[in-house]
Design a protein around this motif. Structure first.
Motif, PDB file in Angstrom:
ATOM      1  N   HIS A  26      -5.563   3.982 -23.124  1.00  0.00           N
ATOM      2  CA  HIS A  26      -5.716   4.661 -24.413  1.00  0.00           C
ATOM      3  C   HIS A  26      -5.776   6.180 -24.221  1.00  0.00           C
ATOM      4  O   HIS A  26      -5.330   6.939 -25.081  1.00  0.00           O
ATOM      5  N   GLU A  27      -6.306   6.632 -23.068  1.00  0.00           N
ATOM      6  CA  GLU A  27      -6.319   8.064 -22.787  1.00  0.00           C
ATOM      7  C   GLU A  27      -4.914   8.564 -22.455  1.00  0.00           C
ATOM      8  O   GLU A  27      -4.546   9.690 -22.801  1.00  0.00           O
ATOM      9  N   VAL A  28      -4.116   7.738 -21.784  1.00  0.00           N
ATOM     10  CA  VAL A  28      -2.723   8.099 -21.528  1.00  0.00           C
ATOM     11  C   VAL A  28      -1.967   8.216 -22.841  1.00  0.00           C
ATOM     12  O   VAL A  28      -1.197   9.158 -23.058  1.00  0.00           O
ATOM     13  N   THR A  71      -1.283  11.388 -12.178  1.00  0.00           N
ATOM     14  CA  THR A  71      -2.354  11.838 -11.283  1.00  0.00           C
ATOM     15  C   THR A  71      -3.359  10.735 -11.003  1.00  0.00           C
ATOM     16  O   THR A  71      -4.221  10.887 -10.132  1.00  0.00           O
ATOM     17  N   GLN A  72      -3.272   9.621 -11.735  1.00  0.00           N
ATOM     18  CA  GLN A  72      -4.232   8.530 -11.580  1.00  0.00           C
ATOM     19  C   GLN A  72      -3.600   7.262 -11.017  1.00  0.00           C
ATOM     20  O   GLN A  72      -4.302   6.317 -10.686  1.00  0.00           O
ATOM     21  N   GLU A  73      -2.275   7.231 -10.931  1.00  0.00           N
ATOM     22  CA  GLU A  73      -1.608   6.045 -10.410  1.00  0.00           C
ATOM     23  C   GLU A  73      -1.775   5.935  -8.895  1.00  0.00           C
ATOM     24  O   GLU A  73      -1.848   6.936  -8.187  1.00  0.00           O
ATOM     25  N   LEU A  74      -1.813   4.711  -8.413  1.00  0.00           N
ATOM     26  CA  LEU A  74      -1.945   4.426  -6.987  1.00  0.00           C
ATOM     27  C   LEU A  74      -0.731   3.627  -6.542  1.00  0.00           C
ATOM     28  O   LEU A  74      -0.400   2.594  -7.147  1.00  0.00           O
ATOM     29  N   GLU A  75      -0.061   4.084  -5.515  1.00  0.00           N
ATOM     30  CA  GLU A  75       1.100   3.376  -4.975  1.00  0.00           C
ATOM     31  C   GLU A  75       0.623   2.126  -4.230  1.00  0.00           C
ATOM     32  O   GLU A  75      -0.178   2.211  -3.296  1.00  0.00           O
ATOM     33  N   TYR A  76       1.130   0.960  -4.640  1.00  0.00           N
ATOM     34  CA  TYR A  76       0.743  -0.277  -3.959  1.00  0.00           C
ATOM     35  C   TYR A  76       1.134  -0.245  -2.481  1.00  0.00           C
ATOM     36  O   TYR A  76       0.378  -0.708  -1.621  1.00  0.00           O
ATOM     37  N   ALA A  77       2.329   0.291  -2.180  1.00  0.00           N
ATOM     38  CA  ALA A  77       2.788   0.310  -0.789  1.00  0.00           C
ATOM     39  C   ALA A  77       1.861   1.157   0.088  1.00  0.00           C
ATOM     40  O   ALA A  77       1.587   0.806   1.241  1.00  0.00           O
ATOM     41  N   ALA A  78       1.374   2.274  -0.470  1.00  0.00           N
ATOM     42  CA  ALA A  78       0.452   3.117   0.297  1.00  0.00           C
ATOM     43  C   ALA A  78      -0.876   2.411   0.512  1.00  0.00           C
ATOM     44  O   ALA A  78      -1.436   2.430   1.626  1.00  0.00           O
ATOM     45  N   GLN A  79      -1.404   1.783  -0.522  1.00  0.00           N
ATOM     46  CA  GLN A  79      -2.658   1.048  -0.385  1.00  0.00           C
ATOM     47  C   GLN A  79      -2.517  -0.072   0.632  1.00  0.00           C
ATOM     48  O   GLN A  79      -3.429  -0.331   1.432  1.00  0.00           O
ATOM     49  N   ALA A  80      -1.364  -0.742   0.637  1.00  0.00           N
ATOM     50  CA  ALA A  80      -1.109  -1.816   1.603  1.00  0.00           C
ATOM     51  C   ALA A  80      -1.106  -1.266   3.032  1.00  0.00           C
ATOM     52  O   ALA A  80      -1.661  -1.879   3.954  1.00  0.00           O
ATOM     53  N   ARG A  81      -0.492  -0.113   3.212  1.00  0.00           N
ATOM     54  CA  ARG A  81      -0.437   0.496   4.549  1.00  0.00           C
ATOM     55  C   ARG A  81      -1.837   0.863   5.041  1.00  0.00           C
ATOM     56  O   ARG A  81      -2.170   0.686   6.217  1.00  0.00           O
ATOM     57  N   TRP A  82      -2.671   1.366   4.134  1.00  0.00           N
ATOM     58  CA  TRP A  82      -4.012   1.805   4.525  1.00  0.00           C
ATOM     59  C   TRP A  82      -4.956   0.643   4.807  1.00  0.00           C
ATOM     60  O   TRP A  82      -5.924   0.795   5.545  1.00  0.00           O
ATOM     61  N   HIS A  83      -4.691  -0.524   4.193  1.00  0.00           N
ATOM     62  CA  HIS A  83      -5.674  -1.609   4.262  1.00  0.00           C
ATOM     63  C   HIS A  83      -5.116  -2.910   4.836  1.00  0.00           C
ATOM     64  O   HIS A  83      -5.745  -3.961   4.685  1.00  0.00           O
ATOM     65  N   GLY A  84      -3.971  -2.847   5.494  1.00  0.00           N
ATOM     66  CA  GLY A  84      -3.531  -3.972   6.309  1.00  0.00           C
ATOM     67  C   GLY A  84      -2.858  -5.120   5.599  1.00  0.00           C
ATOM     68  O   GLY A  84      -2.560  -6.135   6.234  1.00  0.00           O
ATOM     69  N   PHE A  85      -2.575  -5.013   4.293  1.00  0.00           N
ATOM     70  CA  PHE A  85      -1.861  -6.101   3.627  1.00  0.00           C
ATOM     71  C   PHE A  85      -0.415  -5.694   3.367  1.00  0.00           C
ATOM     72  O   PHE A  85      -0.013  -4.555   3.602  1.00  0.00           O
ATOM     73  N   GLU A  86       0.370  -6.615   2.881  1.00  0.00           N
ATOM     74  CA  GLU A  86       1.781  -6.374   2.586  1.00  0.00           C
ATOM     75  C   GLU A  86       1.982  -6.347   1.074  1.00  0.00           C
ATOM     76  O   GLU A  86       1.322  -7.097   0.344  1.00  0.00           O
ATOM     77  N   PHE A  87       2.884  -5.493   0.612  1.00  0.00           N
ATOM     78  CA  PHE A  87       3.203  -5.438  -0.822  1.00  0.00           C
ATOM     79  C   PHE A  87       4.637  -5.890  -1.054  1.00  0.00           C
ATOM     80  O   PHE A  87       5.551  -5.451  -0.352  1.00  0.00           O
ATOM     81  N   GLN A  88       4.803  -6.763  -2.033  1.00  0.00           N
ATOM     82  CA  GLN A  88       6.121  -7.221  -2.454  1.00  0.00           C
ATOM     83  C   GLN A  88       6.259  -6.963  -3.949  1.00  0.00           C
ATOM     84  O   GLN A  88       5.466  -7.468  -4.747  1.00  0.00           O
ATOM     85  N   GLN A  89       7.258  -6.162  -4.324  1.00  0.00           N
ATOM     86  CA  GLN A  89       7.480  -5.908  -5.743  1.00  0.00           C
ATOM     87  C   GLN A  89       8.355  -7.000  -6.335  1.00  0.00           C
ATOM     88  O   GLN A  89       9.373  -7.386  -5.762  1.00  0.00           O
ATOM     89  N   GLY A  90       7.959  -7.488  -7.495  1.00  0.00           N
ATOM     90  CA  GLY A  90       8.712  -8.532  -8.171  1.00  0.00           C
ATOM     91  C   GLY A  90       7.832  -9.236  -9.180  1.00  0.00           C
ATOM     92  O   GLY A  90       6.595  -9.138  -9.140  1.00  0.00           O
ATOM     93  N   GLU A  91       8.447  -9.953 -10.082  1.00  0.00           N
ATOM     94  CA  GLU A  91       7.732 -10.687 -11.121  1.00  0.00           C
ATOM     95  C   GLU A  91       7.730 -12.171 -10.804  1.00  0.00           C
ATOM     96  O   GLU A  91       8.749 -12.722 -10.371  1.00  0.00           O
ATOM     97  N   LEU A  92       6.588 -12.823 -10.999  1.00  0.00           N
ATOM     98  CA  LEU A  92       6.483 -14.254 -10.730  1.00  0.00           C
ATOM     99  C   LEU A  92       7.448 -15.018 -11.633  1.00  0.00           C
ATOM    100  O   LEU A  92       7.415 -14.888 -12.854  1.00  0.00           O
ATOM    101  N   ALA A  93       8.314 -15.828 -11.013  1.00  0.00           N
ATOM    102  CA  ALA A  93       9.301 -16.601 -11.770  1.00  0.00           C
ATOM    103  C   ALA A  93       9.046 -18.095 -11.697  1.00  0.00           C
ATOM    104  O   ALA A  93       9.512 -18.849 -12.557  1.00  0.00           O
ATOM    105  N   GLY A  94       8.313 -18.566 -10.692  1.00  0.00           N
ATOM    106  CA  GLY A  94       8.048 -19.995 -10.591  1.00  0.00           C
ATOM    107  C   GLY A  94       7.231 -20.324  -9.363  1.00  0.00           C
ATOM    108  O   GLY A  94       7.065 -19.498  -8.453  1.00  0.00           O
ATOM    109  N   ILE A  95       6.689 -21.547  -9.350  1.00  0.00           N
ATOM    110  CA  ILE A  95       5.887 -22.046  -8.232  1.00  0.00           C
ATOM    111  C   ILE A  95       6.364 -23.447  -7.873  1.00  0.00           C
ATOM    112  O   ILE A  95       6.576 -24.284  -8.759  1.00  0.00           O
ATOM    113  N   ASP A  96       6.533 -23.695  -6.590  1.00  0.00           N
ATOM    114  CA  ASP A  96       6.769 -25.038  -6.075  1.00  0.00           C
ATOM    115  C   ASP A  96       5.501 -25.444  -5.340  1.00  0.00           C
ATOM    116  O   ASP A  96       5.276 -25.045  -4.198  1.00  0.00           O
ATOM    117  N   ARG A  97       4.655 -26.232  -6.010  1.00  0.00           N
ATOM    118  CA  ARG A  97       3.349 -26.548  -5.431  1.00  0.00           C
ATOM    119  C   ARG A  97       3.468 -27.456  -4.221  1.00  0.00           C
ATOM    120  O   ARG A  97       2.669 -27.367  -3.282  1.00  0.00           O
TER     121      ARG A  97
END
Length: 449
Positions: free
Chosen positions: A53-55, A64-90
C-alpha cells in the motif's frame, strides 16, 4: 541428501528457506551439508507484502526494498529456481514449473521438473473479486509490486490531467458551474487493513505531491478518497473501539467512509452498490478480500476448502500426503479454541516457519512431529505518518491492550524490521534501518515519477 523444496518466497517461505539453508545446506569446517534446499518463486525478487500500500501511494520506492532471491540463496546456502508451480506428481515426488518469459514474451527458462523428499507450499493468496461484474477489469488489486506501481503512475497522471483541466477553465473564464465534487476521486473497495492503510497513505501522498508542485490542486478538496465497506464497520478483525477511532480519524483526514454498502458493479469511472448508489471513481482499488491461488485446486489429490486453501493438520502436513506441508495464507490450519482457522497474517506465516524448523529437525531424525499452536500477538494498522492503531494480545502483555498514536506507529514499523532480522540477522537489520533513514532524509517523501 534430503531434498526440501519450498514453493513461494513470501514472508514465511523465504524465512524458512533462509533458516533451512543456514542449518542444513551450508557446509562448514565442522559439519557437512545434510540437505538440499530449493526455493521456487515466479518472481526474481521479494518484497514484504504489507508494504504494497505504501508502494501504491508512492511513499516507498519498491526498488530500494526488494531482495533478490538469487542473492539471498547465495548468502544462505540454498538454491533458487524461478518459475510458477504448474503441477505435482505425488507418486513420483516431483513438481513441474512452467516456463519463464521476459518482458517481450521470449522464453528465458523452459518448463522444468524438480524432485523432492519434503515439499512446502507457501504461495500466499491473491485478490478475491467475488464475481462482482467489472471488478477484475476496471479495478486495481494490490497483490504485486507491478500492480502497486501501476496504480501510483495512474494517480500521478490523473493529478496532472485534472490540473490541466483547471488551467483550461481558468483561461476560458470564471467557473460558474458551482462544482463542489473533487477533481479526482479514488474509490477503495474493502475496509480491512489494506483499504484503511491505503486511504490514509493516499491523503498524505496528495499533500506531498501538491507541496512539490507536481499539481496545484487542493490536496484535501480536489483529491477525494472514498472507502467502501460491505460490513457494519471498517476493520472487522479488530475491536469495535479501534474501528470507531480509525473511522473518526479517517473522516478528519477527509476520507469518506461508506459502511454497509456492497459493491455490485465496477465500470469505467464509476462504482455501483447493491443499494443503488453510484460513486464516481477515476481510480478504483479492490481490497475486499483474498483467496488462495487457483492452482491449488488443480493439484494431484490435495483437497482445498471454499477459499481454495489447502487443508492441513496441526502438524501443517496436508490431509492426504505426509510429505507435503503448507503454511501461510494458502493453508487452512485449525485454531484450537476458535471457530475460525489461523488468520492470514504475516505473524502467522512467521510462526509457522519457525515451527517447521523444529518439525523438520524431528523429521530428519525420524521422530514424531509436534503440533502447531498459533499465538495471536494482536493486530496493527498504519495510518501513514498521521498515526497507527491496533491491539496487543496476551502473548505480549498477558492481556488485551488497545494502542494508538506514536507507540502503535513504532510497533507497526518494528514488524518489518523483525522480518529483515529474520532474513539477514540483527546486525544487518540495524545497518538497513540506518540506510533507510538516510534515504528518507535525502529523497522526496513520495516517488514523483
Amino acid at each position: 541428501m534430503h531434498r526440501f523444496i519450498i514453493v513461494g518466497g513470501g514472508a514465511g517461505g523465504l524465512e524458512l528457506a533462509t533458516r533451512l539453508g543456514d542449518r542444513y545446506a551450508s557446509p562448514s569446517k565442522r559439519r557437512a551439508a545434510k540437505a538440499q534446499v530449493t526455493l521456487v518463486d515466479r518472481n526474481p525478487t521479494h518484497i514484504w507484502k504489507p508494504l504494497l500500500h505504501e508502494v501504491a501511494a508512492g511513499s516507498m520506492d519498491p526498488f530500494t526494498q526488494e531482495l533478490e532471491y538469487a542473492a539471498q540463496a547465495r548468502w544462505h546456502g540454498f538454491e533458487f529456481q524461478q518459475g510458477e508451480l504448474a503441477g505435482i506428481d505425488r507418486a513420483a515426488k516431483r513438481i513441474t514449473l512452467s516456463a519463464v518469459a521476459d518482458d517481450d514474451g521470449a522464453e528465458l527458462l523452459p518448463p522444468r521438473d524438480l524432485e523432492y523428499d519434503t515439499l512446502i507450499i507457501a504461495i500466499g493468496s491473491t485478490t478475491a473479486f467475488f464475481g462482482v461484474k467489472g471488478a477484475p477489469e476496471y479495478s486495481i488489486a494490490l497483490d504485486t509490486v507491478s500492480q502497486a506501481e501501476r496504480f501510483r503512475k495512474r494517480l500521478i497522471a490523473a493529478c496532472m490531467r485534472a490540473e490541466h483541466q483547471v488551467h483550461e477553465r481558468v483561461e476560458s473564464g470564471p467557473d460558474t458551474s458551482g462544482l463542489t465534487e473533487p477533481r479526482i476521486q479514488v474509490a477503495i473497495v474493502g475496509g480491512g487493513a489494506t483499504g484503511v492503510e491505503l486511504s490514509a497513505e493516499l491523503r498524505n501522498t496528495a499533500q506531498v505531491l501538491s507541496a512539490y508542485g507536481l499539481h496545484k490542486l487542493d490536496p484535501r478538496h480536489d483529491v477525494g478518497i472514498v472507502l467502501i465497506e460491505a460490513g457494519p464497520r471498517i476493520l472487522p478483525a479488530l475491536q469495535e473501539r479501534v474501528s470507531t477511532a480509525t473511522a473518526e480519524l479517517l473522516t478528519r483526514l477527509g476520507v469518506k467512509v461508506m459502511i454497509g454498502e456492497t459493491v455490485a458493479e465496477v465500470a469505467p469511472g464509476i462504482v455501483r452498490t447493491a443499494s443503488g448508489k453510484t460513486i464516481r471513481a477515476d481510480l478504483t482499488v479492490w481490497a475486499a478480500g483474498i483467496k488462495a491461488p487457483p492452482i491449488l485446486g488443480e493439484l494431484d489429490g490435495l483437497p482445498v476448502n471454499r477459499l481454495g486453501q489447502l487443508g492441513v493438520r496441526r502438524t501443517l502436513q496436508t490431509e492426504t500426503d505426509d510429505n507435503i506441508f503448507a503454511l501461510g495464507d494458502c493453508a487452512a490450519c485449525a485454531w484450537p479454541g476458535n471457530e475460525r482457522n489461523v488468520p492470514p497474517r504475516a505473524q502467522a506465516a512467521h510462526q509457522q516457519a519457525s515451527f517447521l524448523m523444529k518439525s523438520f529437525a524431528a523429521r530428519l531424525e525420524n521422530r514424531p512431529l509436534p503440533e502447531f499452536t498459533y499465538r495471536d500477538f494482536g493486530s496493527l494498522v498504519s495510518l501513514g505518518h498521521f498515526s497507527a492503531v491496533g491491539n496487543l494480545m496476551g502473548g505480549v502483555i498477558g492481556g488485551n491492550m488497545l494502542i494508538e498514536g506514536l507507540f502503535a506507529r513504532f510497533m507497526y514499523m518494528s514488524l518489518y524490521r523483525l522480518h529483515i532480522a529474520a532474513l539477514h540477522g540483527y546486525p544487518r537489520m540495524v545497518l538497513d534501518t540506518f540506510a533507510h533513514w538516510l534515504r528518507r532524509s535525502t529523497l522526496p517523501r513520495v516517488k514523483l515519477h
